[in-house]
Write a protein that holds these residues in place. Structure first.
Motif, PDB file in Angstrom:
ATOM      1  N   ILE A 160       8.009  -2.006  11.753  1.00 26.31           N
ATOM      2  CA  ILE A 160       8.682  -1.221  10.706  1.00 26.31           C
ATOM      3  C   ILE A 160       7.720  -0.151  10.209  1.00 26.31           C
ATOM      4  O   ILE A 160       6.541  -0.436   9.950  1.00 26.31           O
ATOM      5  CB  ILE A 160       9.126  -2.097   9.525  1.00 26.31           C
ATOM      6  CG1 ILE A 160      10.100  -3.196   9.980  1.00 26.31           C
ATOM      7  CG2 ILE A 160       9.754  -1.249   8.416  1.00 26.31           C
ATOM      8  CD1 ILE A 160      10.447  -4.199   8.882  1.00 26.31           C
ATOM      9  N   PHE A 161       8.205   1.064  10.062  1.00 23.73           N
ATOM     10  CA  PHE A 161       7.436   2.126   9.414  1.00 23.73           C
ATOM     11  C   PHE A 161       8.174   2.511   8.141  1.00 23.73           C
ATOM     12  O   PHE A 161       9.374   2.782   8.159  1.00 23.73           O
ATOM     13  CB  PHE A 161       7.298   3.340  10.331  1.00 23.73           C
ATOM     14  CG  PHE A 161       6.692   4.541   9.636  1.00 23.73           C
ATOM     15  CD1 PHE A 161       5.407   4.494   9.129  1.00 23.73           C
ATOM     16  CD2 PHE A 161       7.423   5.710   9.472  1.00 23.73           C
ATOM     17  CE1 PHE A 161       4.854   5.585   8.471  1.00 23.73           C
ATOM     18  CE2 PHE A 161       6.881   6.806   8.829  1.00 23.73           C
ATOM     19  CZ  PHE A 161       5.590   6.750   8.327  1.00 23.73           C
ATOM     20  N   ALA A 162       7.464   2.512   7.014  1.00 22.55           N
ATOM     21  CA  ALA A 162       8.090   2.817   5.728  1.00 22.55           C
ATOM     22  C   ALA A 162       7.246   3.820   4.960  1.00 22.55           C
ATOM     23  O   ALA A 162       6.008   3.762   4.975  1.00 22.55           O
ATOM     24  CB  ALA A 162       8.262   1.546   4.904  1.00 22.55           C
ATOM     25  N   LYS A 163       7.921   4.740   4.278  1.00 22.71           N
ATOM     26  CA  LYS A 163       7.266   5.728   3.425  1.00 22.71           C
ATOM     27  C   LYS A 163       7.612   5.461   1.960  1.00 22.71           C
ATOM     28  O   LYS A 163       8.583   4.783   1.643  1.00 22.71           O
ATOM     29  CB  LYS A 163       7.738   7.143   3.792  1.00 22.71           C
ATOM     30  CG  LYS A 163       7.373   7.608   5.184  1.00 22.71           C
ATOM     31  CD  LYS A 163       7.845   9.049   5.398  1.00 22.71           C
ATOM     32  CE  LYS A 163       7.463   9.589   6.757  1.00 22.71           C
ATOM     33  NZ  LYS A 163       7.857  11.013   6.926  1.00 22.71           N
ATOM     34  N   GLY A 164       6.808   6.045   1.073  1.00 23.87           N
ATOM     35  CA  GLY A 164       7.130   6.005  -0.347  1.00 23.87           C
ATOM     36  C   GLY A 164       6.857   4.695  -1.036  1.00 23.87           C
ATOM     37  O   GLY A 164       7.416   4.420  -2.108  1.00 23.87           O
ATOM     38  N   VAL A 165       5.983   3.871  -0.480  1.00 21.29           N
ATOM     39  CA  VAL A 165       5.637   2.602  -1.114  1.00 21.29           C
ATOM     40  C   VAL A 165       4.795   2.867  -2.367  1.00 21.29           C
ATOM     41  O   VAL A 165       3.997   3.797  -2.410  1.00 21.29           O
ATOM     42  CB  VAL A 165       4.850   1.722  -0.125  1.00 21.29           C
ATOM     43  CG1 VAL A 165       4.289   0.494  -0.819  1.00 21.29           C
ATOM     44  CG2 VAL A 165       5.736   1.329   1.042  1.00 21.29           C
ATOM     45  N   SER A 166       4.982   2.058  -3.386  1.00 27.59           N
ATOM     46  CA  SER A 166       4.194   2.172  -4.606  1.00 27.59           C
ATOM     47  C   SER A 166       3.943   0.783  -5.170  1.00 27.59           C
ATOM     48  O   SER A 166       4.559  -0.197  -4.739  1.00 27.59           O
ATOM     49  CB  SER A 166       4.916   3.038  -5.645  1.00 27.59           C
ATOM     50  OG  SER A 166       6.124   2.406  -6.043  1.00 27.59           O
ATOM     51  N   ALA A 167       3.031   0.701  -6.127  1.00 33.44           N
ATOM     52  CA  ALA A 167       2.660  -0.595  -6.701  1.00 33.44           C
ATOM     53  C   ALA A 167       3.341  -0.876  -8.033  1.00 33.44           C
ATOM     54  O   ALA A 167       3.108  -1.933  -8.636  1.00 33.44           O
ATOM     55  CB  ALA A 167       1.146  -0.663  -6.879  1.00 33.44           C
ATOM     56  N   ASP A 168       4.213   0.031  -8.502  1.00 33.93           N
ATOM     57  CA  ASP A 168       4.784  -0.078  -9.842  1.00 33.93           C
ATOM     58  C   ASP A 168       6.179  -0.701  -9.844  1.00 33.93           C
ATOM     59  O   ASP A 168       7.065  -0.256 -10.568  1.00 33.93           O
ATOM     60  CB  ASP A 168       4.825   1.299 -10.504  1.00 33.93           C
ATOM     61  CG  ASP A 168       5.619   2.315  -9.686  1.00 33.93           C
ATOM     62  OD1 ASP A 168       5.943   2.019  -8.508  1.00 33.93           O
ATOM     63  OD2 ASP A 168       5.914   3.401 -10.223  1.00 33.93           O
ATOM     64  N   VAL A 169       6.370  -1.723  -9.012  1.00 38.50           N
ATOM     65  CA  VAL A 169       7.664  -2.407  -8.951  1.00 38.50           C
ATOM     66  C   VAL A 169       7.437  -3.913  -9.029  1.00 38.50           C
ATOM     67  O   VAL A 169       6.326  -4.395  -8.841  1.00 38.50           O
ATOM     68  CB  VAL A 169       8.424  -2.062  -7.653  1.00 38.50           C
ATOM     69  CG1 VAL A 169       8.718  -0.573  -7.567  1.00 38.50           C
ATOM     70  CG2 VAL A 169       7.636  -2.528  -6.434  1.00 38.50           C
ATOM     71  N   SER A 170       8.522  -4.640  -9.296  1.00 38.62           N
ATOM     72  CA  SER A 170       8.455  -6.098  -9.313  1.00 38.62           C
ATOM     73  C   SER A 170       9.230  -6.658  -8.120  1.00 38.62           C
ATOM     74  O   SER A 170      10.337  -6.205  -7.827  1.00 38.62           O
ATOM     75  CB  SER A 170       9.056  -6.652 -10.602  1.00 38.62           C
ATOM     76  OG  SER A 170       9.136  -8.063 -10.544  1.00 38.62           O
ATOM     77  N   VAL A 171       8.626  -7.615  -7.441  1.00 40.23           N
ATOM     78  CA  VAL A 171       9.308  -8.272  -6.318  1.00 40.23           C
ATOM     79  C   VAL A 171       9.404  -9.775  -6.577  1.00 40.23           C
ATOM     80  O   VAL A 171       9.566 -10.557  -5.636  1.00 40.23           O
ATOM     81  CB  VAL A 171       8.576  -7.984  -4.986  1.00 40.23           C
ATOM     82  CG1 VAL A 171       8.636  -6.513  -4.631  1.00 40.23           C
ATOM     83  CG2 VAL A 171       7.122  -8.470  -5.051  1.00 40.23           C
ATOM     84  N   SER A 172       9.326 -10.169  -7.821  1.00 35.13           N
ATOM     85  CA  SER A 172       9.318 -11.589  -8.166  1.00 35.13           C
ATOM     86  C   SER A 172      10.564 -12.313  -7.663  1.00 35.13           C
ATOM     87  O   SER A 172      10.481 -13.436  -7.149  1.00 35.13           O
ATOM     88  CB  SER A 172       9.195 -11.758  -9.680  1.00 35.13           C
ATOM     89  OG  SER A 172       7.955 -11.267 -10.142  1.00 35.13           O
ATOM     90  N   GLY A 173      11.715 -11.676  -7.809  1.00 38.38           N
ATOM     91  CA  GLY A 173      12.947 -12.300  -7.349  1.00 38.38           C
ATOM     92  C   GLY A 173      12.970 -12.480  -5.849  1.00 38.38           C
ATOM     93  O   GLY A 173      13.365 -13.546  -5.335  1.00 38.38           O
ATOM     94  N   GLN A 174      12.560 -11.472  -5.123  1.00 39.70           N
ATOM     95  CA  GLN A 174      12.533 -11.550  -3.662  1.00 39.70           C
ATOM     96  C   GLN A 174      11.545 -12.609  -3.194  1.00 39.70           C
ATOM     97  O   GLN A 174      11.849 -13.411  -2.294  1.00 39.70           O
ATOM     98  CB  GLN A 174      12.158 -10.181  -3.071  1.00 39.70           C
ATOM     99  CG  GLN A 174      13.192  -9.095  -3.282  1.00 39.70           C
ATOM    100  CD  GLN A 174      13.014  -8.354  -4.601  1.00 39.70           C
ATOM    101  OE1 GLN A 174      12.348  -8.825  -5.510  1.00 39.70           O
ATOM    102  NE2 GLN A 174      13.616  -7.184  -4.697  1.00 39.70           N
ATOM    103  N   VAL A 175      10.369 -12.615  -3.798  1.00 41.61           N
ATOM    104  CA  VAL A 175       9.352 -13.596  -3.417  1.00 41.61           C
ATOM    105  C   VAL A 175       9.862 -15.014  -3.640  1.00 41.61           C
ATOM    106  O   VAL A 175       9.678 -15.902  -2.801  1.00 41.61           O
ATOM    107  CB  VAL A 175       8.048 -13.351  -4.207  1.00 41.61           C
ATOM    108  CG1 VAL A 175       7.090 -14.529  -4.061  1.00 41.61           C
ATOM    109  CG2 VAL A 175       7.376 -12.075  -3.732  1.00 41.61           C
ATOM    110  N   ALA A 176      10.531 -15.237  -4.755  1.00 42.79           N
ATOM    111  CA  ALA A 176      11.053 -16.570  -5.070  1.00 42.79           C
ATOM    112  C   ALA A 176      12.087 -17.020  -4.037  1.00 42.79           C
ATOM    113  O   ALA A 176      12.098 -18.195  -3.624  1.00 42.79           O
ATOM    114  CB  ALA A 176      11.662 -16.571  -6.468  1.00 42.79           C
TER     115      ALA A 176
END
Length: 246
Positions: free
Chosen positions: A35-51
């Motif tokens: 997968i190649f992805a652009k526009g990644v940033s660190a200012d989001v929450s992924v708590s729901g996905q991780v759970a």
């Protein structure tokens, strides 16, 4: 080499990811998803996905240890084939599952890494993430020549011995050692990272179906969290190359 999968062509420098012919010869059961992805940033929450993904992993571990999972057993056989002791050098997904089983959670590092680690334990498949800005030209998974340089997370330089499986770029920099065992600190995702290359690899009997599910699921999660449309492909010996433009 076989036919190429061209993902994004423009006036910018074209980059590529692939496995060497020797790797396809020695591990014909290999199924990589990229997968190649652009526009990644660190200012989001992924708590729901991780759970959600952690719950999947927990259910699997409730009936078997990580070492009993077919995905992990396949990687142990591959490590043995490479001359490595599989319980000394574990693939990344086994290491994550082992820690998750013992501690009940994984450390939080960066939203993208947290998401990919959660997907990795849910599928029991190694998922590597590279900051594309730290890669020179291409990444090829193959046998080291002995000239590559590997940077540890503690900042030390190592030189993988000839014959070790590494992720190497055009500058002879090794971005991972012992195949799926240990990633380099040089191209690790940081808060400043924007463009990433994600590589998942599997060797077990249902690898193709599982990799199709993994790449689709992860690409959907990425597009829902960050703007932009990730590009993905399943590679094979006949179509071993993934090309992309940062």
């Amino acid at each position: 080499m076989g036919a190429s999968i061209v993902i994004d062509v423009s006036d910018q420098a074209l980059m590529r990811f692939q496995h060497s012919d020797d790797m396809w010869r020695d591990f014909p059961e290999l199924v990589p998803g990229v997968i190649f992805a652009k526009g990644v940033s660190a200012d989001v929450s992924v708590s729901g996905q991780v759970a959600r993904f952690a719950e999947i992993a927990a259910k699997r571990l409730a009936t078997a240890t990580e070492g009993e999972l077919p995905e992990i057993q396949a990687w142990r056989r591959a490590f043995s084939q490479m001359g490595l002791k599989p319980t000394q050098y574990r693939c990344a997904s086994e290491s994550l599952l082992r820690r998750f089983r013992k501690e009940g959670a994984l450390p939080r590092l960066h939203p993208l890494i947290d998401l990919c680690n959660a997907v990795s334990i849910a599928y029991a498949v190694p998922v590597a993430v590279f900051d594309v800005s730290k890669i020179s030209g291409y990444v090829e998974v193959g046998y080291a020549t002995g000239d590559e340089t590997y940077l540890t997370f503690s900042g030390e330089s190592e030189h993988p011995p000839a014959g070790e499986v590494v992720f190497a770029d055009a500058a002879s920099r090794a971005h991972a050692r012992r195949w799926s065992n240990r990633q380099s600190g040089h191209s690790a995702v940081r808060d400043t990272t924007t463009d990433v290359l994600i590589v998942a690899e599997a060797l077990h009997g249902t690898a193709l179906a599982d990799m199709e599910s993994l790449t689709t699921t992860l690409a959907d999660e990425l597009s829902a969290i960050w703007p932009g449309t990730p590009r993905s492909a399943i590679l094979s010996a006949s179509e071993p190359r993934f090309e992309f433009t940062p």
